[in-house]
Write an enzyme that holds these catalytic residues in place. Structure first.
Site, mmCIF file in Angstrom:
data_model
loop_
_atom_site.group_PDB
_atom_site.id
_atom_site.type_symbol
_atom_site.label_atom_id
_atom_site.label_comp_id
_atom_site.label_asym_id
_atom_site.label_seq_id
_atom_site.Cartn_x
_atom_site.Cartn_y
_atom_site.Cartn_z
ATOM 1 N N ASP A 195 -1.852 4.010 3.394
ATOM 2 C CA ASP A 195 -1.696 2.605 3.030
ATOM 3 C C ASP A 195 -0.825 2.575 1.760
ATOM 4 O O ASP A 195 -1.279 2.916 0.671
ATOM 5 C CB ASP A 195 -3.086 2.000 2.776
ATOM 6 C CG ASP A 195 -3.011 0.576 2.222
ATOM 7 O OD1 ASP A 195 -1.894 0.120 1.884
ATOM 8 O OD2 ASP A 195 -4.075 -0.066 2.109
ATOM 9 N N GLN A 198 0.418 -0.616 -2.320
ATOM 10 C CA GLN A 198 0.588 -0.631 -3.786
ATOM 11 C C GLN A 198 1.571 0.423 -4.280
ATOM 12 O O GLN A 198 1.928 0.427 -5.458
ATOM 13 C CB GLN A 198 -0.772 -0.405 -4.484
ATOM 14 C CG GLN A 198 -1.771 -1.519 -4.263
ATOM 15 C CD GLN A 198 -1.329 -2.844 -4.877
ATOM 16 O OE1 GLN A 198 -0.487 -2.898 -5.773
ATOM 17 N NE2 GLN A 198 -1.879 -3.928 -4.384
ATOM 18 N N LYS A 221 5.016 -7.696 -1.811
ATOM 19 C CA LYS A 221 4.616 -6.996 -3.043
ATOM 20 C C LYS A 221 5.789 -6.256 -3.671
ATOM 21 O O LYS A 221 5.659 -5.639 -4.716
ATOM 22 C CB LYS A 221 3.489 -6.006 -2.734
ATOM 23 C CG LYS A 221 2.177 -6.682 -2.360
ATOM 24 C CD LYS A 221 1.091 -5.664 -2.219
ATOM 25 C CE LYS A 221 -0.096 -6.171 -1.439
ATOM 26 N NZ LYS A 221 -0.960 -7.074 -2.192
ATOM 27 N N CYS A 359 -10.662 -7.604 -2.546
ATOM 28 C CA CYS A 359 -10.735 -7.118 -1.156
ATOM 29 C C CYS A 359 -11.128 -5.651 -1.114
ATOM 30 O O CYS A 359 -10.580 -4.864 -0.324
ATOM 31 C CB CYS A 359 -9.410 -7.330 -0.417
ATOM 32 S SG CYS A 359 -8.930 -9.034 -0.305
HETATM 33 N N1 PMP Z 1 -3.857 -2.362 0.997
HETATM 34 C C1 PMP Z 1 -3.816 -2.482 -0.336
HETATM 35 C C2 PMP Z 1 -4.077 -1.281 -1.180
HETATM 36 C C3 PMP Z 1 -3.504 -3.715 -0.913
HETATM 37 O O1 PMP Z 1 -3.470 -3.837 -2.236
HETATM 38 C C4 PMP Z 1 -3.244 -4.815 -0.066
HETATM 39 C C5 PMP Z 1 -2.900 -6.182 -0.648
HETATM 40 N N2 PMP Z 1 -3.665 -6.568 -1.724
HETATM 41 C C6 PMP Z 1 -3.291 -4.629 1.319
HETATM 42 C C7 PMP Z 1 -3.599 -3.388 1.818
HETATM 43 C C8 PMP Z 1 -3.027 -5.751 2.278
HETATM 44 O O2 PMP Z 1 -1.728 -6.199 2.148
HETATM 45 P P1 PMP Z 1 -1.239 -7.560 2.878
HETATM 46 O O3 PMP Z 1 -2.230 -8.613 2.443
HETATM 47 O O4 PMP Z 1 0.111 -7.789 2.320
HETATM 48 O O5 PMP Z 1 -1.263 -7.313 4.332
#
Ligand code: PMP
Length: 400
Positions: A195, A198, A221, A359
């Site tokens: 993932d 970040q 991001k 989250c």
């Molecule tokens: N993984 C991580 C580590 C994140 O920080 C985020 C976004 N905060 C996501 C996944 C999900 O990204 P998105 O909402 O752009 O799909």
């Protein structure tokens, strides 16, 4: 000590009033004029559906769309732009994998994630584990907020089929040793997903050096538009997977009885793609490339170091995690002041921070908190943003 920002602040229209202190780029980044104008230009002068329209506008937009794909491939050093799939963001990229890889999973197989995952890299695996009667396992964390890799044999087993780990924590800022995890994962023959929500935006990422099979990240991001993201994947594995969504463009032939599939990446891009946003993301990638990702990382390291030294001096402020390798994300709590109250007071001074569970509820539970305050940096931040933040925290403390 003054740490200058990395860009012409004039490039970012949102900062034109000179008052905004934006410390929430881990949530979403602000956009440079190039990206905003680039999107506007497509709508004004070359808008036509891609891969379909047999007229000049159509070939223009298709060329811009495919050239964005090529820039993004180069940005992460992918072997081919065929390995770049446009999705709506990290969340969709991971769901695509949970769905398609899930078709190969059997009862009692194991999926391994970690306790620091964002819900986007947790809930899709929970659902898959339920669907396929597989087991979802979590790599634990050390007290400093790093992955505990001291007992790999306990977590990486012959039953492990999928390992999915974040490159950088969106709560603690921890940068995980992806190349090392990659080696362990390969030794047991499992698929390794990273993932990169970040990391791709904040440090140089080279998929061939990381050694993973898949990397998911989000355009918004990394100075790009919302609604667009990437799934990079190893071409051979992508070719072996079934489609995710079905519809136009992802097919080769369709009869009333059955269908055959288009080549990768189009097999995974059903329907009209978000091509204007994809072109916008291509422009954002060029913008970041011109700055240099090493420079971006070094800048954020300096800001993080400075912020930690300033925050540590505020009595009653507790910083979560002390990872050795970290990016520009810092989470903290303040004695007796709820993060939500703090955010409201900071807002009075035009300072934007994120508060809540970010989250990552299992991680927050481990930290013994239901909510933290989080600051995060990007190319447009300078050390005066941190000075203003600290001043505002001190005056909030006086109020309570
Ligand atoms: N993984 C991580 C580590 C994140 O920080 C985020 C976004 N905060 C996501 C996944 C999900 O990204 P998105 O909402 O752009 O799909």
């Amino acid at each position: 000590m003054y740490i200058e920002n990395l860009v012409e602040i004039r490039d970012f229209p949102i900062f034109s009033d000179n008052k905004l202190v934006y410390l929430d780029s881990a949530s979403t980044a602000q956009k440079p004029r190039e990206v905003i104008n680039g999107i506007k230009n497509v709508y004004e002068s070359s808008n036509a559906n891609v891969h379909r329209a047999l007229y000049k506008l159509g070939s223009q937009s298709t060329e811009m769309f495919e050239s964005a794909r090529a820039s993004i491939a180069q940005f992460i050093n992918a072997a081919s732009s065929k390995e770049i799939i446009f999705t709506s963001g990290t969340t969709e990229s991971i769901n695509l994998l949970a769905y398609t890889l899930g078709t190969q999973l059997e009862k009692n197989d194991e999926i391994l994630i970690s306790q620091m995952e964002h819900h986007a890299n947790l809930v899709p695996w929970q659902l898959l584990a339920k669907r396929s009667e597989a087991k979802l396992k979590y790599l634990p964390l050390t007290k400093s907020g790093e992955l505990d890799l001291s007992q790999p044999e306990k977590y990486f087993t012959q039953k492990t089929k999928i390992v999915s780990i974040t490159h950088m924590s969106n709560v603690l800022g921890t940068i995980n040793p992806i190349a090392k995890i990659s080696k362990i994962t390969k030794s047991i023959g499992a698929i390794f997903i990273v993932d990169g929500a970040q990391s791709v935006s904040h440090l140089p990422v080279n998929v061939q050096e990381l050694g993973c099979d898949f990397l998911a990240f989000s355009g918004h991001k990394m100075l790009g538009p919302t609604g667009i993201g990437i799934l990079w994947g190893n071409l051979e594995i992508l070719e072996s997977l079934p489609p995710f969504m079905a519809g136009g463009e992802m097919i080769e032939t369709v009869s009333m009885e059955s269908s055959t599939w288009n080549k990768v990446p189009y097999k995974f891009e059903a329907g009209t793609p978000n091509f204007v946003q994809a072109i916008g993301l291509g422009i954002a990638v060029e913008y970041l490339t011109n700055i240099g990702m090493k420079e971006v990382q070094d800048h954020e390291k300096k800001l993080t170091h400075y912020a930690l030294s300033r925050l540590e001096k505020i009595s009653g402020l507790y910083i979560h995690g002390t990872p050795e390798k970290r990016g520009g994300v810092i989470s903290f709590n303040l004695n007796k002041i709820h993060p939500q109250d703090l955010a409201q007071f900071l807002n009075e001074d035009n300072i934007c921070i994120r508060v809540g569970h970010h989250c990552a509820q299992p991680l927050l539970k481990m930290l013994g908190e239901t909510s933290t305050a989080r600051i995060s940096f990007y190319v447009y931040n300078d050390s005066s943003d941190i000075d203003k933040l600290c001043k505002s925290i001190e005056s909030t403390k006086k109020y309570f």
